[in-house]
Scaffold this motif. Structure first.
Motif, short mmCIF file in Angstrom:
data_model
loop_
_atom_site.label_atom_id
_atom_site.label_comp_id
_atom_site.label_asym_id
_atom_site.label_seq_id
_atom_site.Cartn_x
_atom_site.Cartn_y
_atom_site.Cartn_z
N ARG A 22 0.73 -0.79 -0.04
CA ARG A 22 0.10 -0.01 -0.16
C ARG A 22 1.04 1.30 -0.20
NH1 ARG A 22 -3.84 0.11 4.99
NH2 ARG A 22 -5.07 1.09 3.85
N TYR A 23 0.19 2.20 -1.04
CA TYR A 23 1.32 3.60 -1.33
C TYR A 23 0.76 4.82 -0.41
CZ TYR A 23 4.30 0.07 -4.04
OH TYR A 23 4.59 -1.30 -4.29
N ASN A 24 -0.19 4.52 0.06
CA ASN A 24 -0.77 5.84 0.75
C ASN A 24 -1.77 5.69 1.52
OD1 ASN A 24 -1.78 8.53 1.02
ND2 ASN A 24 -3.17 9.05 -0.61
N VAL A 25 -1.63 4.89 2.27
CA VAL A 25 -2.16 4.16 4.04
C VAL A 25 -3.26 5.05 4.19
CG1 VAL A 25 -2.54 3.14 6.24
CG2 VAL A 25 -0.23 2.33 3.48
N PRO A 26 -4.10 5.83 4.71
CA PRO A 26 -5.09 7.16 5.29
C PRO A 26 -4.84 6.24 7.42
CG PRO A 26 -6.87 6.24 4.01
CD PRO A 26 -5.00 5.43 3.89
N PRO A 27 -5.31 7.04 7.97
CA PRO A 27 -5.83 6.89 9.06
C PRO A 27 -7.27 6.51 9.01
CG PRO A 27 -4.64 9.03 8.98
CD PRO A 27 -4.82 8.90 8.01
N GLY A 28 -7.72 6.03 10.15
CA GLY A 28 -8.85 5.32 10.29
C GLY A 28 -9.21 4.66 9.18
N THR A 29 -8.28 2.88 8.72
CA THR A 29 -8.51 2.38 8.22
C THR A 29 -7.40 0.88 8.88
OG1 THR A 29 -6.05 2.65 7.00
CG2 THR A 29 -8.09 3.31 5.74
N LEU A 30 -6.92 -0.34 8.26
CA LEU A 30 -6.68 -1.00 9.05
C LEU A 30 -5.25 -1.58 8.58
CD1 LEU A 30 -9.34 -4.13 8.69
CD2 LEU A 30 -8.62 -2.92 11.06
N ILE A 31 -3.96 -1.90 9.36
CA ILE A 31 -2.82 -1.04 8.84
C ILE A 31 -2.35 -2.48 9.44
CG2 ILE A 31 -2.56 0.86 8.90
CD1 ILE A 31 -1.60 1.00 11.07
N SER A 32 -0.82 -3.19 9.22
CA SER A 32 0.10 -4.51 9.42
C SER A 32 0.93 -3.98 10.84
CB SER A 32 0.71 -4.53 8.30
OG SER A 32 0.25 -5.27 7.66
N VAL A 33 0.34 -4.46 11.89
CA VAL A 33 1.07 -3.97 12.54
C VAL A 33 1.84 -5.67 13.19
CG1 VAL A 33 0.78 -3.08 15.65
CG2 VAL A 33 -0.50 -2.55 13.47
N SER A 193 4.63 13.73 -5.97
CA SER A 193 3.35 13.60 -6.72
C SER A 193 2.35 14.31 -5.75
CB SER A 193 2.61 13.19 -7.43
OG SER A 193 1.28 13.62 -8.37
N THR A 194 1.71 15.78 -5.57
CA THR A 194 0.62 15.85 -4.70
C THR A 194 -0.65 14.54 -5.07
OG1 THR A 194 0.05 17.46 -6.65
CG2 THR A 194 1.10 18.49 -4.87
N ALA A 195 -0.92 13.91 -5.68
CA ALA A 195 -1.80 12.72 -6.15
C ALA A 195 -1.93 11.91 -4.63
CB ALA A 195 -1.63 12.08 -6.95
N VAL A 196 -1.02 12.48 -4.12
CA VAL A 196 -1.29 11.73 -2.27
C VAL A 196 -2.22 12.21 -1.60
CG1 VAL A 196 1.35 10.70 -2.71
CG2 VAL A 196 0.81 12.41 -1.10
N ASN A 197 -2.32 12.97 -2.09
CA ASN A 197 -3.54 14.17 -0.96
C ASN A 197 -4.58 13.81 -1.11
OD1 ASN A 197 -0.69 15.48 -0.24
ND2 ASN A 197 -1.97 17.53 -2.47
N LYS A 198 -4.88 12.77 -2.34
CA LYS A 198 -6.28 12.18 -2.46
C LYS A 198 -6.27 10.64 -1.19
CE LYS A 198 -6.50 14.90 -6.27
NZ LYS A 198 -7.47 14.61 -8.22
N ASN A 204 -1.11 2.31 -6.47
CA ASN A 204 0.02 2.57 -6.71
C ASN A 204 1.26 3.14 -6.73
OD1 ASN A 204 0.67 4.79 -8.94
ND2 ASN A 204 -0.78 5.82 -8.70
N ALA A 205 2.16 2.48 -7.12
CA ALA A 205 3.76 2.53 -6.80
C ALA A 205 3.88 3.87 -7.25
CB ALA A 205 4.32 1.20 -7.19
#
Length: 211
Positions: A22-33, A193-198, A204-205
């Motif tokens: 995953r290349y743009n992990v937002p808060p409020g989602t599941l993440i690997s821990v 890129s500012t594409a990470v703002n979305k 998308n690597a």
């Protein structure tokens, strides 16, 4: 991500994760821990919720995604988890935003040697139907990360992984005595890129490619 350093640290050569990159992990989602579900359990890599709220807190209580290293051991909200529920969040890097000519330019921050970062975190059982919640511990920015932001995740060196997850270390001074962050010279960053703002496009690597 390469989990070999963690697998070696916890003496589990078969430790692995099935998560897709995953290349743009937002808060409020599941993440690997990586964590122990209890003191006697082996270390496992699981999907936990990025948003920390203890089960005893009411539904209007905050759900922070970060906890400051300076206060995590003494805060009523975080201290029980720091004592008993420490975890690691494996990552290849993270994003921060730098103000440039009145606009915010995202930067990707990572290790210069391209090895996996192990971010120190704490977890707690939540009082809802979600998976246990996680907060990433942050510290004052070091090395080149200071050029982008005044704080950064606490990234531990390989020798600190096992003791950080060891349930026998419960006191702040003892924990601090056996854990160290990575050398500041390992940190590098570049604009992306500012594409990470979305949020939403996390497969998308190209998002981490330098401009």
């Amino acid at each position: 991500m390469d989990f070999s350093a963690l697998a070696e640290a916890v003496h589990q050569p078969d430790l692995f994760a099935d998560a897709e990159p995953r290349y743009n992990v937002p808060p409020g989602t599941l993440i690997s821990v990586a964590r122990r579900a209890d003191d006697e359990a082996p270390v496992m890599i699981e999907q936990l919720w990025w948003g920390y709220r203890p089960a005893w807190a009411d539904a209007k209580s905050p759900q922070p995604i970060n906890a400051k290293a300076e206060t995590v051991a003494t805060s009523k909200y975080f201290a029980p988890a720091f004592k008993r529920h420490r975890c690691l969040i494996p990552a290849d890097g993270w994003y921060e935003w730098l103000s440039v000519d009145g606009r915010k330019q995202p930067h990707y921050i990572t290790r210069a040697d391209e090895k996996t970062l192990y971010l120190a975190g704490i977890w707690t059982e939540r009082g809802d139907d979600l998976a246990p919640g996680v907060a990433i511990i942050t510290e004052p920015a070091r090395g080149s990360a200071k050029e982008v932001h005044d704080r950064m995740p606490l990234a531990l060196d390989n020798d600190s992984l096992e003791p950080w997850l060891d349930p026998h270390f419960t006191e702040r001074d003892a924990i601090r005595g056996v854990t160290r962050h990575i050398d500041a010279g390992l940190i590098r960053h570049w604009p992306v890129s500012t594409a990470v703002n979305k949020p939403g496009d996390d497969r998308n690597a190209a998002l981490i490619n330098p401009l």
